[in-house]
Design an enzyme around this catalytic site. Structure first.
Site, PDB file in Angstrom:
ATOM      1  N   LEU A   1     -36.807   9.517 -18.216  1.00 46.82           N
ATOM      2  CA  LEU A   1     -36.356   9.148 -16.879  1.00 46.82           C
ATOM      3  C   LEU A   1     -37.545   8.951 -15.948  1.00 46.82           C
ATOM      4  O   LEU A   1     -37.587   7.978 -15.181  1.00 46.82           O
ATOM      5  CB  LEU A   1     -35.427  10.226 -16.319  1.00 46.82           C
ATOM      6  CG  LEU A   1     -34.919   9.974 -14.894  1.00 46.82           C
ATOM      7  CD1 LEU A   1     -34.065   8.711 -14.829  1.00 46.82           C
ATOM      8  CD2 LEU A   1     -34.123  11.176 -14.377  1.00 46.82           C
TER       9      LEU A   1
ATOM     10  N   GLU B   1     -27.309  15.005  19.737  1.00 45.82           N
ATOM     11  CA  GLU B   1     -27.252  15.008  21.202  1.00 45.82           C
ATOM     12  C   GLU B   1     -25.933  15.587  21.692  1.00 45.82           C
ATOM     13  O   GLU B   1     -25.906  16.363  22.656  1.00 45.82           O
ATOM     14  CB  GLU B   1     -27.419  13.580  21.744  1.00 45.82           C
ATOM     15  CG  GLU B   1     -28.770  12.954  21.426  1.00 45.82           C
ATOM     16  CD  GLU B   1     -28.748  12.120  20.154  1.00 45.82           C
ATOM     17  OE1 GLU B   1     -29.427  11.092  20.117  1.00 45.82           O
ATOM     18  OE2 GLU B   1     -28.045  12.528  19.190  1.00 45.82           O
TER      19      GLU B   1
END
Length: 364
Positions: free
Chosen positions: A300, A52
């Protein structure tokens, strides 16, 4: 243009900041006056300034009497900078169109209330689903105290990531690899296992010129600190931060050598399989990470799936068959009943050269 079309522009801006604004979410903002865009912005690298503020600076005096299209409810509290609600009010914005409500308990509706109290017209839930998707990492940290985790897999059609002789480069083609580089660029960090480091000596960088400005954190799950000091990851630690998740009791000399090379070590409780991955992900959230891309071998992948940590899967399939003596994309992780298998829903499928990319999200 309609509210939806202007919000699409704001969403596109928000996506440009993905992977570079942690611990803050990436937000997009468009300022419109008399049907014309007079200011636009997205959250800056590192999380400040907010979208903003960037858009209001671009709009200048033209912001007075204008409409602000913002993908996320403006903040209403003072942190390292002032509230975005006050910036919008002070700039003379008369209408705010919002995509998603901020899941942060510090805001969560109070920003909307402040704008309305100041006499600003607020329209909510424009392209809400798209806006919530952009902040999914931020929301995951708030909801589960860990980053959003995307598992990237690249395999043959029969789910093999390497031949019996351990040859894996390259199963997929150049187009798929470039897509992976872009994927890395949209995440805060890339996670891999020490087995991949020892086998492939990867760099795990974005490699697309100008794609991102923030450094990409590389993380290795390495229980016993076996990562070589001369590996590309360690040698590049000054430019791209390298963190290692290791278990307690690791060799003190190895610890000192890696720390002297600029590596950040994060000690975790040990398990029979290595380190406590859930504790590791929690530690990464505490370090400010919101979006992590996991790239590694079958060990993993299995560990992350076993721990229920995988939120998204990006699976690249090459049009070849390797066979059962090849290495699987995920090693065994204890599924004995179909009812216990992790389930994912297909959300996108597209062709990249000769390969196919399928995107999945964790099923409810």
């Amino acid at each position: 243009m309609s509210d939806i079309e202007f919000m699409r522009t704001a969403v596109a801006l928000a996506r440009r900041g993905l992977g570079q604004t942690a611990p803050n979410p990436s937000v997009g903002c468009v300022i419109v006056k008399d049907g014309r865009v007079v200011g636009r912005g997205f959250t800056a690298s590192g999380g400040r300034p907010h979208a903003e503020v960037v858009a209001l600076r671009a709009a200048g005096e033209q912001a007075r009497g204008a409409t602000a299209y913002v993908t996320l409810e403006p903040c209403s509290f003072s942190g390292k900078s002032g509230p975005c609600t006050e910036a919008l009010i002070s700039a003379g914005i008369t209408r705010v169109v919002l995509g998603a409500q901020d899941p942060n308990p510090k805001v969560n509706g109070s920003g909307i209330a402040r704008l309305r109290t100041a006499g600003i017209q607020v329209t909510e839930n424009i392209l809400r689903q798209e806006c919530e998707a952009v902040i999914s990492g931020f929301a995951t940290v708030l909801r589960e105290q860990r980053p959003l985790l995307r598992l990237k897999l690249a395999s043959s059609l029969d789910g093999r990531i390497a031949t019996a002789g351990r040859e894996s480069q390259w199963i997929t083609g150049a187009e798929a690899r470039r897509a992976v580089y872009a994927m890395r660029g949209r995440h805060d960090a890339v996670l891999t296992g020490v087995g991949t480091v020892l086998e492939d000596n990867p760099e795990l960088t974005c490699r697309i010129e100008g794609f991102r400005t923030a450094p990409l954190v590389r993380i290795v799950v390495d229980s016993h600190l076996r990562t070589p000091l001369l590996s590309k990851l360690v040698r590049g630690a000054a430019e791209h931060p390298l963190w290692i998740l290791h278990r307690d009791g690791a060799d003190k000399l190895r610890r000192r050598a890696l720390e002297d090379a600029g590596v950040r070590l994060i000690e975790l409780p040990g398990t029979n399989a290595g380190v406590d991955l859930r504790a590791g992900m929690s530690a990464l959230a505490q370090e400010g990470l919101t979006r992590v891309l996991a790239e590694g071998g079958g060990t993993l992948a299995a560990g992350l799936l076993r721990a229920g940590l995988v939120d998204r899967i990006s699976w690249f399939h090459a049009p070849c068959i390797i066979g059962g003596d090849g290495y699987p994309a995920a090693q065994g992780f204890g599924v004995t009943r179909l009812a216990d298998a992790p389930r994912f829903a297909l959300v996108l499928s597209k062709r990249l050269g000769h390969d196919m990319l399928s995107q999945f999200t964790r099923a409810a």
